[in-house]
Design a protein around this motif. Structure first.
Motif, PDB file in Angstrom:
ATOM      1  N   VAL A 198       0.847  -1.183   0.000  1.00 43.10           N
ATOM      2  CA  VAL A 198       0.000   0.000   0.000  1.00 43.10           C
ATOM      3  C   VAL A 198       0.887   1.239   0.000  1.00 43.10           C
ATOM      4  O   VAL A 198       1.753   1.378   0.858  1.00 43.10           O
ATOM      5  N   ASP A 199       0.684   2.106  -0.961  1.00 44.09           N
ATOM      6  CA  ASP A 199       1.415   3.375  -1.015  1.00 44.09           C
ATOM      7  C   ASP A 199       0.502   4.499  -0.559  1.00 44.09           C
ATOM      8  O   ASP A 199      -0.707   4.503  -0.856  1.00 44.09           O
ATOM      9  N   GLU A 200       1.045   5.448   0.146  1.00 39.67           N
ATOM     10  CA  GLU A 200       0.316   6.649   0.530  1.00 39.67           C
ATOM     11  C   GLU A 200       0.490   7.685  -0.569  1.00 39.67           C
ATOM     12  O   GLU A 200       1.603   8.110  -0.864  1.00 39.67           O
ATOM     13  N   GLY A 258      -4.812   6.119  -0.492  1.00 42.29           N
ATOM     14  CA  GLY A 258      -3.836   5.040  -0.562  1.00 42.29           C
ATOM     15  C   GLY A 258      -4.031   4.249  -1.836  1.00 42.29           C
ATOM     16  O   GLY A 258      -5.090   4.321  -2.483  1.00 42.29           O
ATOM     17  N   GLU A 259      -3.021   3.492  -2.214  1.00 37.26           N
ATOM     18  CA  GLU A 259      -3.107   2.663  -3.414  1.00 37.26           C
ATOM     19  C   GLU A 259      -2.548   1.279  -3.108  1.00 37.26           C
ATOM     20  O   GLU A 259      -1.462   1.153  -2.536  1.00 37.26           O
ATOM     21  N   VAL A 260      -3.285   0.249  -3.478  1.00 37.88           N
ATOM     22  CA  VAL A 260      -2.868  -1.130  -3.215  1.00 37.88           C
ATOM     23  C   VAL A 260      -2.759  -1.885  -4.533  1.00 37.88           C
ATOM     24  O   VAL A 260      -3.571  -1.711  -5.440  1.00 37.88           O
ATOM     25  N   VAL A 275      -7.576  -2.216   6.066  1.00 35.08           N
ATOM     26  CA  VAL A 275      -6.386  -1.368   6.048  1.00 35.08           C
ATOM     27  C   VAL A 275      -6.488  -0.299   7.137  1.00 35.08           C
ATOM     28  O   VAL A 275      -5.532  -0.040   7.872  1.00 35.08           O
ATOM     29  N   ASN A 276      -7.658   0.310   7.253  1.00 32.82           N
ATOM     30  CA  ASN A 276      -7.819   1.374   8.250  1.00 32.82           C
ATOM     31  C   ASN A 276      -7.775   0.835   9.677  1.00 32.82           C
ATOM     32  O   ASN A 276      -7.321   1.521  10.592  1.00 32.82           O
ATOM     33  N   ARG A 278      -4.075   0.590  10.292  1.00 26.64           N
ATOM     34  CA  ARG A 278      -3.438   1.905  10.417  1.00 26.64           C
ATOM     35  C   ARG A 278      -3.823   2.577  11.740  1.00 26.64           C
ATOM     36  O   ARG A 278      -2.998   3.230  12.385  1.00 26.64           O
ATOM     37  N   LYS A 327      -1.646   5.532  12.806  1.00 25.71           N
ATOM     38  CA  LYS A 327      -1.528   6.188  11.508  1.00 25.71           C
ATOM     39  C   LYS A 327      -2.898   6.709  11.086  1.00 25.71           C
ATOM     40  O   LYS A 327      -3.921   6.114  11.445  1.00 25.71           O
ATOM     41  N   PHE A 332      -7.195   6.106   5.765  1.00 23.33           N
ATOM     42  CA  PHE A 332      -7.397   6.534   4.383  1.00 23.33           C
ATOM     43  C   PHE A 332      -8.876   6.869   4.163  1.00 23.33           C
ATOM     44  O   PHE A 332      -9.766   6.172   4.654  1.00 23.33           O
ATOM     45  N   LEU A 382      -9.142   4.269  -1.054  1.00 24.02           N
ATOM     46  CA  LEU A 382      -8.117   3.271  -1.365  1.00 24.02           C
ATOM     47  C   LEU A 382      -8.283   2.880  -2.833  1.00 24.02           C
ATOM     48  O   LEU A 382      -9.304   2.333  -3.227  1.00 24.02           O
TER      49      LEU A 382
END
Length: 227
Positions: free
Chosen positions: A100-102, A108-110, A184-185, A188, A193, A196, A199
């Motif tokens: 996963v990129d921020e 975010g991107e998966v 994911v959330n 995070r 963190k 998002f 996503l």
């Protein structure tokens, strides 16, 4: 499967994975995953299956006419009708490296495994239209000939959609986003963190464009050229 999901979520948060182990919070995360799988959020139950996740379904009708030799009055001519429900989704390899990129601004991107048609081609004719009756062995031979071609058409059409149907990809991305974003959330949040808001899903090997020509199957029950 619990171990696989836990590993997936740990990987999803990237560097935050070390945080879990160093602070003993991985156990709490596993409890949350268990809660998701056991029914607090039923939609996520699909993630507990071995490794196949169906994301988009579509039923397609088919029909073709088969003619079997002989003189005009004695040759068999039959039209066959059938439907097939396609299921597109992903097969997740063991220990798949979810990344996963921020992208900033809560996005975010998966990267997900490749999208594919998951169901084997199984053809069952739902109706027949005998334009010219075929008796005995001829009818049976025609039936099996048509069955072979029907299966070929189903397989070809299913693969063609992956090349030409942009809506298929968009719907599949939306389905996978709805499954993954809460997980994911969760991860995070446990790693302190920010969550998002969005996503984005990118499938491995997805086409750069969808400019393939529209698929037109022949009306006659003949094999697809080059298939």
């Amino acid at each position: 499967m619990k171990e696989i999901i836990a590993a997936v979520v740990a990987l999803l948060i990237g560097a935050g994975g070390a945080y879990f182990f160093q602070n003993g919070k991985i156990n709490k995360l596993e409890e949350r995953i268990d809660a998701l799988i056991t029914g607090q959020v039923p939609a996520y139950g699909i993630l507990s299956r071995v490794n196949r996740v169906e994301l988009e379904k579509s039923s397609s009708p088919f029909t073709c006419k088969l003619q079997d030799g002989g003189f005009p009055k004695s040759k068999g001519i039959i039209r066959y009708f059938w439907d097939f429900e396609y299921a597109y989704g992903i097969i997740v390899p063991p220990n798949y490296d979810w990344k996963v990129d921020e992208l900033g601004n809560g996005v975010g991107e998966v990267v997900a495994p490749s999208l594919q048609q998951l169901r084997p081609a199984k053809v069952e004719f739902k109706d027949f239209d005998e334009i010219n009756e075929a008796d005995g062995d001829r009818w049976e031979r025609m039936y099996y000939d048509a069955l072979i071609v029907a299966k070929e058409w189903v397989e070809y059409t299913g693969e063609f959609r992956l090349k030409a149907d942009e809506n298929l990809w968009n719907d599949s991305k939306s389905s996978l986003t709805n499954m993954l974003l809460p997980l994911v959330n969760q991860a995070r949040e446990s790693a302190n963190k920010p969550k998002f808001n969005t996503l984005k899903v990118v499938f491995n090997g997805q086409p750069d464009s969808f400019e393939a020509k529209a698929l037109l199957l022949p009306k006659e029950c003949k094999p697809i050229p080059g298939a």
